[in-house]
Design a protein around this motif. Sequence first.
Motif, PDB file in Angstrom:
ATOM      1  N   THR A 182       0.857  -1.186   0.000  1.00  0.00           N
ATOM      2  CA  THR A 182       0.000   0.000   0.000  1.00  0.00           C
ATOM      3  C   THR A 182       0.893   1.236   0.000  1.00  0.00           C
ATOM      4  O   THR A 182       1.513   1.577   1.008  1.00  0.00           O
ATOM      5  CB  THR A 182      -0.922   0.012   1.239  1.00  0.00           C
ATOM      6  OG1 THR A 182      -1.624  -1.240   1.305  1.00  0.00           O
ATOM      7  CG2 THR A 182      -1.923   1.151   1.160  1.00  0.00           C
ATOM      8  N   LEU A 183       0.955   1.905  -1.126  1.00  0.00           N
ATOM      9  CA  LEU A 183       1.924   2.984  -1.321  1.00  0.00           C
ATOM     10  C   LEU A 183       1.703   4.151  -0.375  1.00  0.00           C
ATOM     11  O   LEU A 183       2.667   4.725   0.156  1.00  0.00           O
ATOM     12  CB  LEU A 183       1.878   3.462  -2.772  1.00  0.00           C
ATOM     13  CG  LEU A 183       2.907   4.532  -3.166  1.00  0.00           C
ATOM     14  CD1 LEU A 183       4.324   4.017  -2.965  1.00  0.00           C
ATOM     15  CD2 LEU A 183       2.694   4.968  -4.614  1.00  0.00           C
ATOM     16  N   ASP A 184       0.444   4.527  -0.131  1.00  0.00           N
ATOM     17  CA  ASP A 184       0.213   5.710   0.702  1.00  0.00           C
ATOM     18  C   ASP A 184       0.695   5.499   2.136  1.00  0.00           C
ATOM     19  O   ASP A 184       1.148   6.438   2.799  1.00  0.00           O
ATOM     20  CB  ASP A 184      -1.252   6.148   0.672  1.00  0.00           C
ATOM     21  CG  ASP A 184      -2.228   5.080   1.151  1.00  0.00           C
ATOM     22  OD1 ASP A 184      -1.802   3.925   1.332  1.00  0.00           O
ATOM     23  OD2 ASP A 184      -3.413   5.414   1.352  1.00  0.00           O
ATOM     24  N   ARG A 185       0.633   4.269   2.627  1.00  0.00           N
ATOM     25  CA  ARG A 185       1.146   3.998   3.979  1.00  0.00           C
ATOM     26  C   ARG A 185       2.666   4.121   4.008  1.00  0.00           C
ATOM     27  O   ARG A 185       3.242   4.643   4.963  1.00  0.00           O
ATOM     28  CB  ARG A 185       0.729   2.607   4.442  1.00  0.00           C
ATOM     29  CG  ARG A 185      -0.769   2.439   4.670  1.00  0.00           C
ATOM     30  CD  ARG A 185      -1.074   1.151   5.403  1.00  0.00           C
ATOM     31  NE  ARG A 185      -0.615   1.202   6.778  1.00  0.00           N
ATOM     32  CZ  ARG A 185      -0.537   0.143   7.579  1.00  0.00           C
ATOM     33  NH1 ARG A 185      -0.869  -1.066   7.109  1.00  0.00           N
ATOM     34  NH2 ARG A 185      -0.109   0.258   8.816  1.00  0.00           N
ATOM     35  N   ALA A 186       3.315   3.632   2.972  1.00  0.00           N
ATOM     36  CA  ALA A 186       4.772   3.767   2.886  1.00  0.00           C
ATOM     37  C   ALA A 186       5.162   5.238   2.801  1.00  0.00           C
ATOM     38  O   ALA A 186       6.122   5.683   3.451  1.00  0.00           O
ATOM     39  CB  ALA A 186       5.298   3.007   1.670  1.00  0.00           C
ATOM     40  N   GLU A 187       4.417   6.010   2.023  1.00  0.00           N
ATOM     41  CA  GLU A 187       4.711   7.434   1.872  1.00  0.00           C
ATOM     42  C   GLU A 187       4.519   8.184   3.185  1.00  0.00           C
ATOM     43  O   GLU A 187       5.323   9.070   3.518  1.00  0.00           O
ATOM     44  CB  GLU A 187       3.835   8.033   0.776  1.00  0.00           C
ATOM     45  CG  GLU A 187       4.214   7.561  -0.625  1.00  0.00           C
ATOM     46  CD  GLU A 187       3.258   8.045  -1.694  1.00  0.00           C
ATOM     47  OE1 GLU A 187       3.663   8.065  -2.869  1.00  0.00           O
ATOM     48  OE2 GLU A 187       2.098   8.382  -1.357  1.00  0.00           O
ATOM     49  N   ALA A 188       3.490   7.827   3.938  1.00  0.00           N
ATOM     50  CA  ALA A 188       3.243   8.493   5.222  1.00  0.00           C
ATOM     51  C   ALA A 188       4.361   8.192   6.216  1.00  0.00           C
ATOM     52  O   ALA A 188       4.859   9.099   6.900  1.00  0.00           O
ATOM     53  CB  ALA A 188       1.895   8.049   5.782  1.00  0.00           C
ATOM     54  N   LEU A 189       4.759   6.933   6.290  1.00  0.00           N
ATOM     55  CA  LEU A 189       5.848   6.548   7.197  1.00  0.00           C
ATOM     56  C   LEU A 189       7.141   7.253   6.796  1.00  0.00           C
ATOM     57  O   LEU A 189       7.850   7.825   7.641  1.00  0.00           O
ATOM     58  CB  LEU A 189       6.025   5.031   7.168  1.00  0.00           C
ATOM     59  CG  LEU A 189       6.948   4.392   8.216  1.00  0.00           C
ATOM     60  CD1 LEU A 189       6.660   2.899   8.326  1.00  0.00           C
ATOM     61  CD2 LEU A 189       8.423   4.589   7.916  1.00  0.00           C
ATOM     62  N   ALA A 190       7.456   7.230   5.512  1.00  0.00           N
ATOM     63  CA  ALA A 190       8.692   7.835   5.033  1.00  0.00           C
ATOM     64  C   ALA A 190       8.713   9.339   5.298  1.00  0.00           C
ATOM     65  O   ALA A 190       9.746   9.894   5.702  1.00  0.00           O
ATOM     66  CB  ALA A 190       8.857   7.559   3.532  1.00  0.00           C
ATOM     67  N   ALA A 191       7.591   9.992   5.093  1.00  0.00           N
ATOM     68  CA  ALA A 191       7.521  11.431   5.326  1.00  0.00           C
ATOM     69  C   ALA A 191       7.709  11.766   6.796  1.00  0.00           C
ATOM     70  O   ALA A 191       8.375  12.741   7.149  1.00  0.00           O
ATOM     71  CB  ALA A 191       6.186  11.972   4.821  1.00  0.00           C
ATOM     72  N   ASP A 192       7.144  10.950   7.667  1.00  0.00           N
ATOM     73  CA  ASP A 192       7.249  11.185   9.114  1.00  0.00           C
ATOM     74  C   ASP A 192       8.693  11.064   9.609  1.00  0.00           C
ATOM     75  O   ASP A 192       9.123  11.827  10.480  1.00  0.00           O
ATOM     76  CB  ASP A 192       6.378  10.185   9.881  1.00  0.00           C
ATOM     77  CG  ASP A 192       4.899  10.524   9.809  1.00  0.00           C
ATOM     78  OD1 ASP A 192       4.570  11.633   9.347  1.00  0.00           O
ATOM     79  OD2 ASP A 192       4.087   9.668  10.206  1.00  0.00           O
ATOM     80  N   LEU A 193       9.429  10.088   9.068  1.00  0.00           N
ATOM     81  CA  LEU A 193      10.729   9.745   9.640  1.00  0.00           C
ATOM     82  C   LEU A 193      11.928  10.122   8.773  1.00  0.00           C
ATOM     83  O   LEU A 193      13.072   9.969   9.208  1.00  0.00           O
ATOM     84  CB  LEU A 193      10.765   8.238   9.946  1.00  0.00           C
ATOM     85  CG  LEU A 193       9.751   7.765  10.995  1.00  0.00           C
ATOM     86  CD1 LEU A 193       9.827   6.253  11.165  1.00  0.00           C
ATOM     87  CD2 LEU A 193       9.999   8.452  12.324  1.00  0.00           C
ATOM     88  N   GLY A 194      11.686  10.590   7.566  1.00  0.00           N
ATOM     89  CA  GLY A 194      12.798  11.007   6.732  1.00  0.00           C
ATOM     90  C   GLY A 194      13.405   9.886   5.913  1.00  0.00           C
ATOM     91  O   GLY A 194      14.606   9.906   5.617  1.00  0.00           O
ATOM     92  N   ALA A 195      12.587   8.911   5.532  1.00  0.00           N
ATOM     93  CA  ALA A 195      13.051   7.807   4.687  1.00  0.00           C
ATOM     94  C   ALA A 195      12.603   8.048   3.251  1.00  0.00           C
ATOM     95  O   ALA A 195      11.881   8.994   2.947  1.00  0.00           O
ATOM     96  CB  ALA A 195      12.486   6.478   5.200  1.00  0.00           C
ATOM     97  N   ALA A 196      13.039   7.168   2.361  1.00  0.00           N
ATOM     98  CA  ALA A 196      12.603   7.190   0.968  1.00  0.00           C
ATOM     99  C   ALA A 196      11.551   6.106   0.766  1.00  0.00           C
ATOM    100  O   ALA A 196      11.359   5.237   1.621  1.00  0.00           O
ATOM    101  CB  ALA A 196      13.788   6.972   0.038  1.00  0.00           C
ATOM    102  N   VAL A 197      10.882   6.152  -0.376  1.00  0.00           N
ATOM    103  CA  VAL A 197       9.904   5.126  -0.745  1.00  0.00           C
ATOM    104  C   VAL A 197      10.405   4.433  -1.998  1.00  0.00           C
ATOM    105  O   VAL A 197      10.862   5.087  -2.945  1.00  0.00           O
ATOM    106  CB  VAL A 197       8.514   5.745  -0.993  1.00  0.00           C
ATOM    107  CG1 VAL A 197       7.535   4.672  -1.458  1.00  0.00           C
ATOM    108  CG2 VAL A 197       7.998   6.432   0.257  1.00  0.00           C
ATOM    109  N   GLY A 198      10.340   3.107  -1.992  1.00  0.00           N
ATOM    110  CA  GLY A 198      10.835   2.354  -3.132  1.00  0.00           C
ATOM    111  C   GLY A 198       9.871   1.276  -3.579  1.00  0.00           C
ATOM    112  O   GLY A 198       8.717   1.211  -3.121  1.00  0.00           O
TER     113      GLY A 198
END
Length: 262
Positions: free
Chosen positions: A154-170
């Motif tokens: 689920t891309l939007d969950r990955a994007e939310a986590l990455a945005a919160d913590l400063g990670a990338a999405v792949g």
Amino acid sequence: MTRIAGVAGQPIGHSLSPLIHGAWIAAAGLNARYDAFEPADETGFAALAQRVRAGDLAGLNVTAPFKAAAFALADGVSDTARRCGSANLLIRRDGVLWADSTDGRGLSAALAEQAPGLDLAEAPVVVLGAGGAARAAVAALIEAGARVTVVNRTLDRAEALAADLGAAVGDSDSARRAGLIVNALSAAPTLDMTALRPDAVLMDMSYRPVMTPFLAAGRARGLITVDGLAMLIGQARPSFEAFFGVAPPAIDVRTLALEAAS
């Protein structure tokens, strides 16, 4: 008076935490107990948390599905728990209910024990999943200096986590370049092991079974693997000290846990 702590989850019968903490309690000669609690719902969990706030319980470790509730119910939270957005540890601190997360310390301890040659500074790391376990892993890995990419169906969950913590999405191809791949999914991921780097390290945050299909496939390829039991023991150590005020004795709880899990 017997000092009582425990672990709360639903279900909880699979947990090895009572065995681990119980062995440490016995070896330390403490007048203490570590129980398993299985509240039926968040209302039941809130009642347990209130027992910690009141000083009736020395503290609680918290597992699924109550980690977010533990964070929300606390009067104060550590910086680590705030970054994770969840907590796996509740204690009474300065008269209030305090929440912390020791999952990141458990992950770091497991990597240091079973993949001691891995240098996380600037290392490309992929975390599979975007739930609470993944969030704790990402927070700890970024703090260690890794360059973390989150991969989730689920891309939007990955994007939310990455945005919160400063990670990338792949995507699934991101694993090909990773020096460390952490599975924070409840199910085994489908990865082509032959496409991974020959020096890649695989870690699974689950410990039932200890040698998960993900780790078994990696080991068959000749990769270094890090299991969830090492992480469980690693996160239990600071919890034990928070509950009972002493460091856990230097005994072999891993062998005990492996025997119980077999």
